[in-house]
Write a protein that holds these residues in place. Structure first.
Motif, PDB file in Angstrom:
ATOM      1  N   ALA A 129       0.826  -1.210   0.000  1.00  0.00           N
ATOM      2  CA  ALA A 129       0.000   0.000   0.000  1.00  0.00           C
ATOM      3  C   ALA A 129       0.861   1.262   0.000  1.00  0.00           C
ATOM      4  CB  ALA A 129      -0.944   0.009   1.197  1.00  0.00           C
ATOM      5  N   ASN A 130       2.079   1.170   0.552  1.00  0.00           N
ATOM      6  CA  ASN A 130       2.970   2.333   0.599  1.00  0.00           C
ATOM      7  C   ASN A 130       3.529   2.711  -0.771  1.00  0.00           C
ATOM      8  OD1 ASN A 130       2.583   2.673   3.328  1.00  0.00           O
ATOM      9  ND2 ASN A 130       4.375   1.464   3.895  1.00  0.00           N
ATOM     10  N   ALA A 131       3.370   1.847  -1.758  1.00  0.00           N
ATOM     11  CA  ALA A 131       3.833   2.172  -3.113  1.00  0.00           C
ATOM     12  C   ALA A 131       3.115   3.411  -3.647  1.00  0.00           C
ATOM     13  CB  ALA A 131       3.621   0.988  -4.051  1.00  0.00           C
ATOM     14  N   SER A 132       1.925   3.691  -3.135  1.00  0.00           N
ATOM     15  CA  SER A 132       1.185   4.880  -3.583  1.00  0.00           C
ATOM     16  C   SER A 132       1.871   6.175  -3.157  1.00  0.00           C
ATOM     17  CB  SER A 132      -0.246   4.847  -3.050  1.00  0.00           C
ATOM     18  OG  SER A 132      -0.239   4.950  -1.633  1.00  0.00           O
ATOM     19  N   LEU A 133       2.840   6.087  -2.255  1.00  0.00           N
ATOM     20  CA  LEU A 133       3.577   7.276  -1.808  1.00  0.00           C
ATOM     21  C   LEU A 133       4.654   7.700  -2.799  1.00  0.00           C
ATOM     22  CD1 LEU A 133       3.992   6.302   1.955  1.00  0.00           C
ATOM     23  CD2 LEU A 133       2.307   7.882   0.956  1.00  0.00           C
ATOM     24  N   VAL A 134       4.999   6.827  -3.716  1.00  0.00           N
ATOM     25  CA  VAL A 134       6.036   7.133  -4.700  1.00  0.00           C
ATOM     26  C   VAL A 134       5.455   8.071  -5.748  1.00  0.00           C
ATOM     27  CG1 VAL A 134       7.613   6.205  -6.433  1.00  0.00           C
ATOM     28  CG2 VAL A 134       7.163   4.912  -4.343  1.00  0.00           C
ATOM     29  N   THR A 135       6.156   9.157  -6.001  1.00  0.00           N
ATOM     30  CA  THR A 135       5.714  10.119  -7.009  1.00  0.00           C
ATOM     31  C   THR A 135       6.916  10.677  -7.755  1.00  0.00           C
ATOM     32  OG1 THR A 135       4.596  12.225  -7.412  1.00  0.00           O
ATOM     33  CG2 THR A 135       5.633  11.960  -5.253  1.00  0.00           C
ATOM     34  N   ILE A 136       6.740  10.906  -9.018  1.00  0.00           N
ATOM     35  CA  ILE A 136       7.785  11.484  -9.867  1.00  0.00           C
ATOM     36  C   ILE A 136       7.762  13.014  -9.781  1.00  0.00           C
ATOM     37  CG2 ILE A 136       6.454  11.636 -12.005  1.00  0.00           C
ATOM     38  CD1 ILE A 136       9.892  10.113 -12.025  1.00  0.00           C
ATOM     39  N   GLN A 137       6.742  13.573  -9.122  1.00  0.00           N
ATOM     40  CA  GLN A 137       6.555  15.029  -9.091  1.00  0.00           C
ATOM     41  C   GLN A 137       7.785  15.805  -8.602  1.00  0.00           C
ATOM     42  OE1 GLN A 137       3.799  16.544 -10.509  1.00  0.00           O
ATOM     43  NE2 GLN A 137       5.153  18.327 -10.358  1.00  0.00           N
ATOM     44  N   PRO A 138       8.495  15.371  -7.558  1.00  0.00           N
ATOM     45  CA  PRO A 138       9.681  16.141  -7.158  1.00  0.00           C
ATOM     46  C   PRO A 138      10.730  16.239  -8.276  1.00  0.00           C
ATOM     47  CG  PRO A 138       9.041  14.667  -5.399  1.00  0.00           C
ATOM     48  CD  PRO A 138       8.202  14.305  -6.593  1.00  0.00           C
ATOM     49  N   LEU A 139      10.870  15.209  -9.079  1.00  0.00           N
ATOM     50  CA  LEU A 139      11.830  15.256 -10.187  1.00  0.00           C
ATOM     51  C   LEU A 139      11.335  16.170 -11.305  1.00  0.00           C
ATOM     52  CD1 LEU A 139      12.890  11.512 -10.236  1.00  0.00           C
ATOM     53  CD2 LEU A 139      14.082  13.440  -9.194  1.00  0.00           C
ATOM     54  N   ILE A 140      10.034  16.220 -11.498  1.00  0.00           N
ATOM     55  CA  ILE A 140       9.451  17.160 -12.460  1.00  0.00           C
ATOM     56  C   ILE A 140       9.697  18.594 -11.982  1.00  0.00           C
ATOM     57  CG2 ILE A 140       7.269  17.997 -13.454  1.00  0.00           C
ATOM     58  CD1 ILE A 140       6.271  15.053 -13.301  1.00  0.00           C
ATOM     59  N   ASP A 141       9.487  18.818 -10.686  1.00  0.00           N
ATOM     60  CA  ASP A 141       9.701  20.151 -10.115  1.00  0.00           C
ATOM     61  C   ASP A 141      11.161  20.586 -10.229  1.00  0.00           C
ATOM     62  OD1 ASP A 141       7.002  20.136  -9.473  1.00  0.00           O
ATOM     63  OD2 ASP A 141       7.341  19.689  -7.354  1.00  0.00           O
ATOM     64  N   ILE A 142      12.084  19.656 -10.000  1.00  0.00           N
ATOM     65  CA  ILE A 142      13.516  19.966 -10.117  1.00  0.00           C
ATOM     66  C   ILE A 142      13.855  20.335 -11.557  1.00  0.00           C
ATOM     67  CG2 ILE A 142      15.844  18.958 -10.025  1.00  0.00           C
ATOM     68  CD1 ILE A 142      14.848  17.430  -7.500  1.00  0.00           C
ATOM     69  N   ALA A 143      13.311  19.589 -12.517  1.00  0.00           N
ATOM     70  CA  ALA A 143      13.570  19.886 -13.930  1.00  0.00           C
ATOM     71  C   ALA A 143      13.034  21.272 -14.290  1.00  0.00           C
ATOM     72  CB  ALA A 143      12.956  18.813 -14.825  1.00  0.00           C
ATOM     73  N   GLN A 144      11.849  21.600 -13.797  1.00  0.00           N
ATOM     74  CA  GLN A 144      11.278  22.925 -14.078  1.00  0.00           C
ATOM     75  C   GLN A 144      12.124  24.020 -13.435  1.00  0.00           C
ATOM     76  OE1 GLN A 144       8.567  23.780 -16.133  1.00  0.00           O
ATOM     77  NE2 GLN A 144       9.569  25.745 -15.840  1.00  0.00           N
ATOM     78  N   ALA A 145      12.559  23.803 -12.192  1.00  0.00           N
ATOM     79  CA  ALA A 145      13.407  24.789 -11.515  1.00  0.00           C
ATOM     80  C   ALA A 145      14.742  24.944 -12.237  1.00  0.00           C
ATOM     81  CB  ALA A 145      13.625  24.377 -10.056  1.00  0.00           C
ATOM     82  N   ALA A 146      15.311  23.841 -12.714  1.00  0.00           N
ATOM     83  CA  ALA A 146      16.573  23.902 -13.462  1.00  0.00           C
ATOM     84  C   ALA A 146      16.378  24.697 -14.741  1.00  0.00           C
ATOM     85  CB  ALA A 146      17.064  22.488 -13.779  1.00  0.00           C
ATOM     86  N   ASN A 147      15.291  24.445 -15.451  1.00  0.00           N
ATOM     87  CA  ASN A 147      15.007  25.174 -16.682  1.00  0.00           C
ATOM     88  C   ASN A 147      14.847  26.671 -16.393  1.00  0.00           C
ATOM     89  OD1 ASN A 147      14.399  25.066 -19.610  1.00  0.00           O
ATOM     90  ND2 ASN A 147      12.405  25.825 -18.941  1.00  0.00           N
ATOM     91  N   ASP A 148      14.063  27.008 -15.369  1.00  0.00           N
ATOM     92  CA  ASP A 148      13.849  28.413 -15.013  1.00  0.00           C
ATOM     93  C   ASP A 148      15.164  29.093 -14.637  1.00  0.00           C
ATOM     94  OD1 ASP A 148      11.171  27.892 -15.457  1.00  0.00           O
ATOM     95  OD2 ASP A 148      10.625  27.885 -13.326  1.00  0.00           O
ATOM     96  N   HIS A 149      15.961  28.413 -13.831  1.00  0.00           N
ATOM     97  CA  HIS A 149      17.254  28.955 -13.390  1.00  0.00           C
ATOM     98  C   HIS A 149      18.170  29.207 -14.582  1.00  0.00           C
ATOM     99  CE1 HIS A 149      20.967  29.394 -11.099  1.00  0.00           C
ATOM    100  NE2 HIS A 149      21.499  28.469 -11.870  1.00  0.00           N
ATOM    101  N   LEU A 150      18.273  28.240 -15.469  1.00  0.00           N
ATOM    102  CA  LEU A 150      19.172  28.377 -16.612  1.00  0.00           C
ATOM    103  C   LEU A 150      18.674  29.432 -17.595  1.00  0.00           C
ATOM    104  CD1 LEU A 150      20.071  24.628 -17.044  1.00  0.00           C
ATOM    105  CD2 LEU A 150      21.597  26.440 -16.249  1.00  0.00           C
ATOM    106  N   LEU A 151      17.365  29.524 -17.797  1.00  0.00           N
ATOM    107  CA  LEU A 151      16.820  30.572 -18.665  1.00  0.00           C
ATOM    108  C   LEU A 151      17.060  31.952 -18.071  1.00  0.00           C
ATOM    109  CD1 LEU A 151      13.421  29.106 -19.937  1.00  0.00           C
ATOM    110  CD2 LEU A 151      15.439  29.666 -21.306  1.00  0.00           C
ATOM    111  N   HIS A 152      16.870  32.085 -16.768  1.00  0.00           N
ATOM    112  CA  HIS A 152      17.083  33.360 -16.081  1.00  0.00           C
ATOM    113  C   HIS A 152      18.546  33.798 -16.204  1.00  0.00           C
ATOM    114  CE1 HIS A 152      16.590  36.519 -13.118  1.00  0.00           C
ATOM    115  NE2 HIS A 152      17.658  36.061 -12.503  1.00  0.00           N
ATOM    116  N   ASN A 153      19.474  32.867 -15.976  1.00  0.00           N
ATOM    117  CA  ASN A 153      20.900  33.195 -16.076  1.00  0.00           C
ATOM    118  C   ASN A 153      21.289  33.519 -17.510  1.00  0.00           C
ATOM    119  OD1 ASN A 153      21.350  33.021 -13.379  1.00  0.00           O
ATOM    120  ND2 ASN A 153      22.141  30.936 -13.444  1.00  0.00           N
ATOM    121  N   LYS A 154      20.695  32.835 -18.475  1.00  0.00           N
ATOM    122  CA  LYS A 154      20.996  33.092 -19.889  1.00  0.00           C
ATOM    123  C   LYS A 154      20.557  34.495 -20.286  1.00  0.00           C
ATOM    124  CE  LYS A 154      20.144  31.205 -24.506  1.00  0.00           C
ATOM    125  NZ  LYS A 154      19.455  30.165 -25.254  1.00  0.00           N
TER     126      LYS A 154
END
Length: 146
Positions: free
Chosen positions: A116-141
């Motif tokens: 039942a604890n498998a439902s706690l697994v989510t890819i969302q934090p990795l999606i959020d990190i990718a979005q933050a990385a994109n925003d950071h790199l675009l801002h610096n560019k």
């Protein structure tokens, strides 16, 4: 019980730049190692985020040529609630000169009695990190072009 989640995100920066960002150690406290395979990090969450206060993860694979990084939880976190494996794989794939794709994958194995604890697994934090990385790199560019 085996499980697998994955996501692809486009980052508007060259793969070499994104690989340097994802390969950094700025997001956690280094417990042992030099940032290469075998390095152990202590990941601590701020109070109020819910769930476990943190965990330790180990870099199990770093392939600079193919831009692949794998980590596994080695203490705490998901291991405390019945998981026997919790692995994150990140792969940075070139997508032209000014963009790349971040392929994020979570693989896990959990004891049947804790399924039942498998439902706690989510890819969302990795999606959020990718979005933050994109925003950071675009801002610096943008700032470098001003």
């Amino acid at each position: 019980m085996l499980g697998h989640l994955s996501h692809e995100a486009v980052i508007q920066a060259p793969a070499t730049v994104v690989w340097k960002l994802y390969g950094g150690l700025e997001l956690a406290r280094l417990v042992e190692g030099d940032g290469g395979e075998g390095t152990v990090l202590n990941i601590i969450f701020p109070p109020g985020l819910g769930g476990a206060p943190g965990y330790k993860e180990k870099f199990t694979k770093i392939d600079n040529e193919n831009r692949i990084k794998e980590t596994e939880v080695v203490e705490g976190g998901f291991l405390d609630i019945g998981f026997t494996l919790y692995r994150v794989r990140l792969k940075i794939v070139e997508n032209g000169d000014d963009s790349c794709i971040v392929e994020s994958t979570i693989e896990y194995d959990i004891k049947e009695e804790d399924a039942a604890n498998a439902s706690l697994v989510t890819i969302q934090p990795l999606i959020d990190i990718a979005q933050a990385a994109n925003d950071h790199l675009l801002h610096n560019k943008q700032h470098k072009n001003v």
